[in-house]
Design an enzyme around this catalytic site. Structure first.
Site, short mmCIF file in Angstrom:
data_model
loop_
_atom_site.label_atom_id
_atom_site.label_comp_id
_atom_site.label_asym_id
_atom_site.label_seq_id
_atom_site.Cartn_x
_atom_site.Cartn_y
_atom_site.Cartn_z
N LYS A 116 5.85 -13.87 6.03
CA LYS A 116 6.72 -14.72 5.07
C LYS A 116 8.21 -14.60 5.41
CE LYS A 116 6.71 -17.52 1.85
NZ LYS A 116 6.68 -18.74 1.77
N ASP B 83 -4.60 -8.93 2.59
CA ASP B 83 -5.69 -8.89 1.70
C ASP B 83 -6.17 -10.23 1.16
OD1 ASP B 83 -7.12 -7.72 -0.47
OD2 ASP B 83 -5.15 -7.10 -1.70
N TYR C 209 0.82 -1.13 0.06
CA TYR C 209 0.02 -0.06 0.06
C TYR C 209 0.83 1.36 0.00
CZ TYR C 209 -5.00 -1.10 0.26
OH TYR C 209 -6.34 -1.46 0.15
N ASP D 162 2.12 -19.14 4.03
CA ASP D 162 1.59 -20.05 3.06
C ASP D 162 1.00 -21.24 3.80
OD1 ASP D 162 5.21 -20.51 2.31
OD2 ASP D 162 3.94 -21.15 4.01
#
Ligand code: NAP
Length: 413
Positions: free
Chosen positions: A224, A302, A157, A278
């Site tokens: 991540k 998101d 963003y 993940d």
């Protein structure tokens, strides 16, 4: 001045970091474009009916219409994003909005993103739970009851991107390759994701406070960090750091749960844990009951919030809000669905439950509960809008306003 505040209402104020809500608060609403008018009109009726039933006229919302998007552009001579509306959103403290079309060529990446950035609404809060009767692809969707705190001001963003071949990209490419020793293919477009301790900590603080206030059992930092150590990995580290610095007596880490507490979670402690992004998608399908609150960066949030929304019924009913420490703007999470505009056809659920969360936010739990309890009763009778009807056998398809009528009857029962 197109915005008219209702005469009999009183503004919500903030005192000692908490909301001071009168019995006659003025709440702002932005109708929204496309299907916005249909869902907003129906939802206003439902929220008012629930408040009346809950408080017998002792409490009443005084609605102030605010303008943004296409309706604003007609009223404010082509201005889609009027300063007057932004000021009203600040002054009124709590508001709700329908979806907005982003004007093509209007200089906006998205009105929604601009709104979050202009008002520094740094947390996108998405509570996702299951209501009986809603069609879901899972065998046990009722195990999902999770609130996602998605960071709204940095990561992708922040919008730092350089187009392949542009002079800016060449400059960055030269710097990265020549001065920093980076290696990547020629002519790559370049994106930069900043993650700061400041933005991470204020988001994680909000998530932990929410967990404390709502008796949640755990907060999971999703990242991540195994690959992006200094951005996503740092988010994880700063999240744990914040918990230790500011919530030492209310929280323990998952590691401590086993090393100090033998795996038995004390009743008065919230467990702070982290999961790689993940694997988190798998876990939300296989063992969703293990997660109460999630705090994560913009892009992970998101993906994750839309994926979990799909597990409990889809975008048509997923609520959301964007907030900072003072201002909250609740919103439908889907778009303007232009092909259904003014057909009185779509599901009002997303805006409806955003309003339920808004009632909870101002402390009007009884009114919120009336809606949450009545809703599954209507759905279990298979009285639904087209989107659910196509997934159910033997459903009675009703219009947006028809659904509102049935829900209000159930609330009044
Ligand atoms: P969209 O408006 O969310 O619609 C995509 C599809 O989702 C619809 O065709 C419909 O599916 C389903 N859907 C959306 N809302 C629904 C509802 N209330 N009830 C039932 N089904 C619903 O996404 P889009 O077509 O990609 O975007 C259209 C415009 O909305 C764009 O201008 C975009 O910028 C804007 N947008 C705004 C927001 C926001 O204001 N927060 C968010 C996203 C997009 P079916 O066709 O399968 O029935």
């Amino acid at each position: 001045m197109p915005i008219k505040l209702p005469n009999n209402g009183t503004k919500i104020s903030i005192q000692n970091n908490s909301l001071n809500v009168p019995n006659n608060p003025i709440l702002g609403y932005i109708e929204g474009d496309g299907i916005g008018q249909d869902i907003t009109n129906s939802c206003l009726r439902i929220w008012d009916a629930a408040v009346l039933k809950a408080y017998n006229g002792e409490r009443k919302i005084h609605w102030a219409e605010l303008f943004m998007g296409e309706k604003a552009s007609k009223i404010y001579n082509g201005d889609y994003f009027p300063a007057e509306t932004l000021q009203a959103l600040r002054d009124l403290v709590v508001s709700i909005k329908g979806p907005l079309t982003t004007p093509i060529g209007g200089g906006f990446r998205s009105l929604n993103v601009s709104l979050r950035q202009t008002l520094d609404l740094y947390a996108c809060v998405r509570p996702l739970r299951y209501y009986n009767g809603i069609p879901s692809p899972l065998s046990h969707p009722e195990l999902i009851d999770v609130t996602i705190f998605r960071e709204n001001t940095e990561d992708v963003y922040a919008g730092i991107e350089y187009q392949s071949g542009s002079p800016e990209m060449r400059k960055v490419e030269n710097f990265l390759k020549q001065e920093m020793g980076a290696k990547f293919f020629a002519d790559s477009g370049i994106g930069i994701k900043p993650i700061s301790p400041f933005a991470t900590k204020r988001l994680v603080r909000k998530a932990i406070k929410f967990a404390i206030d709502n008796n949640k059992r755990n907060v999971t930092l999703v990242h991540k960090g195994n690959i992006m150590k200094f951005t996503e990995g740092a988010f994880r580290n700063w999240g744990y750091e914040l918990a230790k610095e500011e919530f030492a007596s209310e929280t323990i880490t998952e590691e401590e749960l086993y090393s100090k507490y033998n795996g038995e979670q004390p009743a008065d402690k919230i467990v702070i844990k982290d999961r790689i992004a993940d694997i988190m998608f798998q876990l939300m399908l296989l063992r969703p009951a293990e997660f109460d609150v999630i705090a994560t960066m913009n892009l992970n949030g998101d993906y994750l919030s839309d994926a979990i929304a799909a597990q409990v019924g889809g975008m048509g009913i997923a609520p959301g809000a964007n907030m900072n420490d003072d201002i909250a703007v609740f919103e439908a999470t889907h778009g303007t669905a232009p092909k259904y505009a003014n057909l009185n056809k779509v599901n009002p659920g997303s805006l409806l439950f955003s309003g339920v969360n808004m009632l909870e936010h101002i402390g009007w739990q009884k009114a919120a509960d009336l809606i949450s309890n009545a809703y599954p009763k209507v759905i279990q009778k298979k009285i639904v809008t087209y989107d659910f009807a196509r997934l159910m056998e033997g459903a009675t398809e009703v219009s947006t306003s028809g659904f509102a009528d049935h829900l209000i009857t159930e609330i009044d029962r």
